[in-house]
Enzyme design. Structure first.
Site, PDB file in Angstrom:
ATOM      1  N   ASN A 185      52.697  50.962  36.170  1.00  0.00           N
ATOM      2  CA  ASN A 185      52.341  49.621  35.716  1.00  0.00           C
ATOM      3  C   ASN A 185      51.700  48.871  36.872  1.00  0.00           C
ATOM      4  OD1 ASN A 185      53.500  49.394  32.873  1.00  0.00           O
ATOM      5  ND2 ASN A 185      55.189  50.288  34.051  1.00  0.00           N
ATOM      6  N   GLU A 186      50.391  48.970  36.906  1.00  0.00           N
ATOM      7  CA  GLU A 186      49.626  48.404  38.012  1.00  0.00           C
ATOM      8  C   GLU A 186      49.518  46.887  37.850  1.00  0.00           C
ATOM      9  OE1 GLU A 186      49.203  50.102  40.420  1.00  0.00           O
ATOM     10  OE2 GLU A 186      48.283  52.061  40.102  1.00  0.00           O
ATOM     11  N   PRO A 187      49.004  46.181  38.887  1.00  0.00           N
ATOM     12  CA  PRO A 187      48.842  44.733  38.784  1.00  0.00           C
ATOM     13  C   PRO A 187      48.156  44.349  37.475  1.00  0.00           C
ATOM     14  CG  PRO A 187      48.301  45.450  40.991  1.00  0.00           C
ATOM     15  CD  PRO A 187      48.607  46.683  40.204  1.00  0.00           C
ATOM     16  N   THR A 204      46.565  52.779  44.702  1.00  0.00           N
ATOM     17  CA  THR A 204      47.394  53.895  44.239  1.00  0.00           C
ATOM     18  C   THR A 204      46.624  55.206  44.367  1.00  0.00           C
ATOM     19  OG1 THR A 204      48.490  52.423  42.703  1.00  0.00           O
ATOM     20  CG2 THR A 204      48.650  54.776  42.233  1.00  0.00           C
TER      21      THR A 204
END
Ligand code: F6R
Length: 665
Positions: A185-187, A204
């Site tokens: 769950n990236e920014p 990442t």
């Protein structure tokens, strides 16, 4: 002092108490815990975290088994949870912990990704856990990276349904990415998000580049459980180790909830524990600047750290700090202890000044081993002192612990094989041995795909390239090939980025060298974390070898300081435990507050050190594992050594050109 001993103040007492290790620990309510919005436990190292978390999981499984229920675990991949999995495997083998009633759901998988790929999280989980325990394959769930794109959404829904059918996740393990991601769950991932396909953040992908042998091979997408999926777990353990996680741990624990940092959503969760090692916890306020929160015990170490911090905060040298500076930064109690600001200032100034060691204050006529994890850490991290130690007529051996061969590009192999063929062509070496080797090498390289493990011939050539470079680097230091030992520790010889654990054969090799050379002083890379863990593992082998020698009674005398010659040893007799000086790897330097010794370098000395680094040609221009920092090693070194000197200058001490830092263990 130990490099991190001053952190003791911040380590929660429960974490030290073994009786607490089989249940979730609660932090006492203090000013620190008010600032920390996720319950956080700081322990010594990753093994300690592994034991705590594995114990908690074992308790849960055992309790549920007794109640006739299944345990549903949410699992993560990456480097952080591997220790937990190792400990669970040990408990399965040695303590009979059974996973027959356990169901697992993994957080994520790259997309696209075949399950049999060396990069797949399916393979990771089987290799690191499932293949070694008695879990039923039908109870294992991992998001699929191999479904066609038009079926991915349906597959994600099925994944959520499967979790719901099992009654939800009892215990979820999480790592944390440098972006603050949990799962992938990236920014930008919202609190309502569920299992879905996401784009991976550039940070990442860069972090994963070494594993994939290049950023361009890292998939751009992944399937991940969402924030909402994760937050529904009844209990969550989020783990972080290593100083590269320090900033994001502080952000997640102390910062405001923010969609840009997914881990902050855990602040809403009623039963989450953040387990961090000392390095990852070092930026937390209770550890970095505890005097801002509460009354503290002003130990000498804390005093130095606080005064150095204050000097940087107000932008003035230590001897110019005033009563008002101390008062405005919650440090009046320190002045009260000393009577006047001048007394504190003077004490800290002198303490720092006493750390400075020019050539005349460095060891002379001693037996010294410099343990270098890769062939280049010696000159990168301690090229300055190495030269001074040569000038001081010490007996120096540089022990290169691993071959460093995975960090050599294929094009370098081609170049050297071409050179060999040219020599053979001119009759200088036997063509009949060169030609078959060249044919084998070219044939393999022609069909090699990214990530393929090299054939032994190529692994050997890469190793030899680095050995020759290391000798060349030593010559710049005034040493010769006879001063080099190539230990080639077995743990490193996987041909892959991931290494085997340190085992008895590794320790035996290090021990044999220590017994043979009986050093007065050894230099060890003391990194708390490094991008691929090799430095940490090399230190483990040395620590174990020293412990064996101590318990075998061959090194039971008091350790030397590295400054006074030890009594000469007779072969087979007892010899003193060597003094251990820790240096940092290519990525960071010890802060001046942690350093025991600061070793100044002139412009010429720094230039010579950089010349030695240049000899490691296979690592120049673009090393395969440069980490996040795009500068070359010599540029980082130049900056870091000049920065250390500049720090001392800003504190109002002498103005040196450059400096290296060492911590005496
Ligand atoms: C892995 C995962 C990621 C990692 C994170 C930290 O399944 O979901 O969130 O936990 O990227 O990775 P490491 O532990 O390798 O630093």
């Amino acid at each position: 002092m130990s490099p991190v001993a001053h952190l003791d103040a911040g380590v929660s007492s429960e974490a030290r108490d073994p009786s607490m290790s089989r249940g979730p620990s609660r932090m006492p309510h203090t000013a620190a815990s008010a600032l920390e919005k996720i319950r956080t436990i700081v322990v010594d190292d990753h093994e300690h975290i592994a034991r705590l978390v594995a114990n908690r999981i074992a308790t849960l499984i055992t309790e549920k088994q007794a109640a006739g229920e299944r345990t549903v675990l949410g699992l993560a991949t990456g480097s952080t949870p591997i220790g937990v999995y190792r400990e669970l495997i040990r408990m399965h083998r040695e303590e009979g912990l059974s996973f027959q009633d356990v169901v697992t759901f993994n957080l994520d998988e790259y997309y696209p990704m075949r399950p049999d790929s060396i990069h797949s999280y399916h393979r990771f989980m089987w290799e690191n856990l499932f293949a070694h325990i008695d879990i039923a394959a039908r109870n294992v769930h991992i998001p699929r990276g191999d479904v066609p794109r038009d079926m991915v959404d349906e597959e994600c829904r099925r994944y959520e349904d499967a979790i719901a059918r099992e009654g939800g996740i009892d215990f979820q393990i999480l790592g944390i990415g440098k972006t603050g991601h949990i799962g992938f769950n990236e920014p930008g991932s919202g609190a309502e998000s569920r299992t879905r396909v996401v784009h991976l953040d550039a940070v990442t992908r860069r972090d994963a580049a070494a594993d994939f042998f290049g950023e361009e091979f890292v998939p751009r997408e992944a399937v991940t459980m969402g924030i909402a999926t994760i937050l529904e777990a009844r209990e969550i353990a989020i783990l972080a180790t290593g100083e590269h996680k320090g900033a994001v741990v502080k952000r997640a624990v102390e910062g405001a909830i923010d969609v840009e940092v997914a881990a902050t959503f855990l602040q809403h969760h009623p039963n989450t524990t953040f387990y961090v090692d000392r390095a990852a916890g070092a930026d937390l306020t209770r550890i970095a600047t505890p005097w801002l929160l509460d009354e503290v015990d002003w130990t000498p170490e804390l005093t130095v750290r606080a005064v150095v911090w204050l000097s940087a905060e107000v932008g003035r040298g230590i001897l110019k700090l005033t009563q008002r500076d101390y008062a405005e930064h919650k440090m009046s109690s320190l002045v009260a202890r000393y009577g006047t600001p001048g007394a504190v200032n003077g004490e800290v100034f002198n303490t720092l000044g006493a750390k400075i060691r020019g050539k005349s204050k460095l060891p002379r006529d001693q037996r010294i081993i410099c343990f270098s994890p890769h062939p280049d850490d010696d000159v990168i991290s301690m090229g300055g002192i190495l030269r001074k130690l040569v000038e001081n007529e010490n007996q120096i051996t540089v022990a290169y612990m691993t071959s460093g061969n995975i960090a050599v590009f294929d094009h370098d192999v081609r170049r050297y094989v071409d050179f060999l063929e040219r020599l053979a062509g001119e009759g200088k070496v036997d063509p009949s041995s060169v030609r078959p080797l060249a044919a084998t090498v070219y044939e393999f390289l022609e069909h090699k795909r990214a990530g393929d493990v090299d054939i032994p011939e190529i692994q050997d050539i890469k190793r030899l390239i680095r050995e020759a470079e290391a000798v060349s680097g030593l010559e710049v230091m005034g040493l010769t090939r006879s001063h080099a030992r190539f230990l080639n520790l077995p743990f490193y010889q996987t041909g892959k980025v991931s290494k085997d654990p340190i085992g008895p054969p590794d320790v035996a090799i290090v021990r044999a060298l220590l017994e043979e050379l009986k050093p007065d002083l050894i230099f060890v890379a003391g990194d708390l974390s490094d991008p691929h863990g090799t430095h940490r593992m090399c230190k483990e082998a040395i620590d174990e070898a020293l412990a064996e020698l101590r318990s075998a009674g061959t090194g039971t005398e008091e350790p030397g300081t590295g400054n006074t010659p030890q009594s000469p040893s007779v072969p087979g007799s007892r010899f003193p435990v060597p003094a251990v000086w820790l240096y940092r790897g290519a990525w960071q330097e010890w802060p001046v507050t942690d350093a025991t010794y600061l070793v100044p370098m002139s412009q010429e000395e720094l230039r010579r050190k950089i010349q030695a680094i240049f000899k490691h040609q296979s690592q120049k221009d673009s090393a395969p594992f440069p980490g996040q920092d795009e500068r070359e090693f010599w540029q980082r070194v130049e900056q870091r050594n000049k920065d250390t000197a500049a720090t001392l200058d800003r504190l109002g001490l002498a103005e040196y050109f450059a400096m290296e830092a060492y911590v005496v263990h």
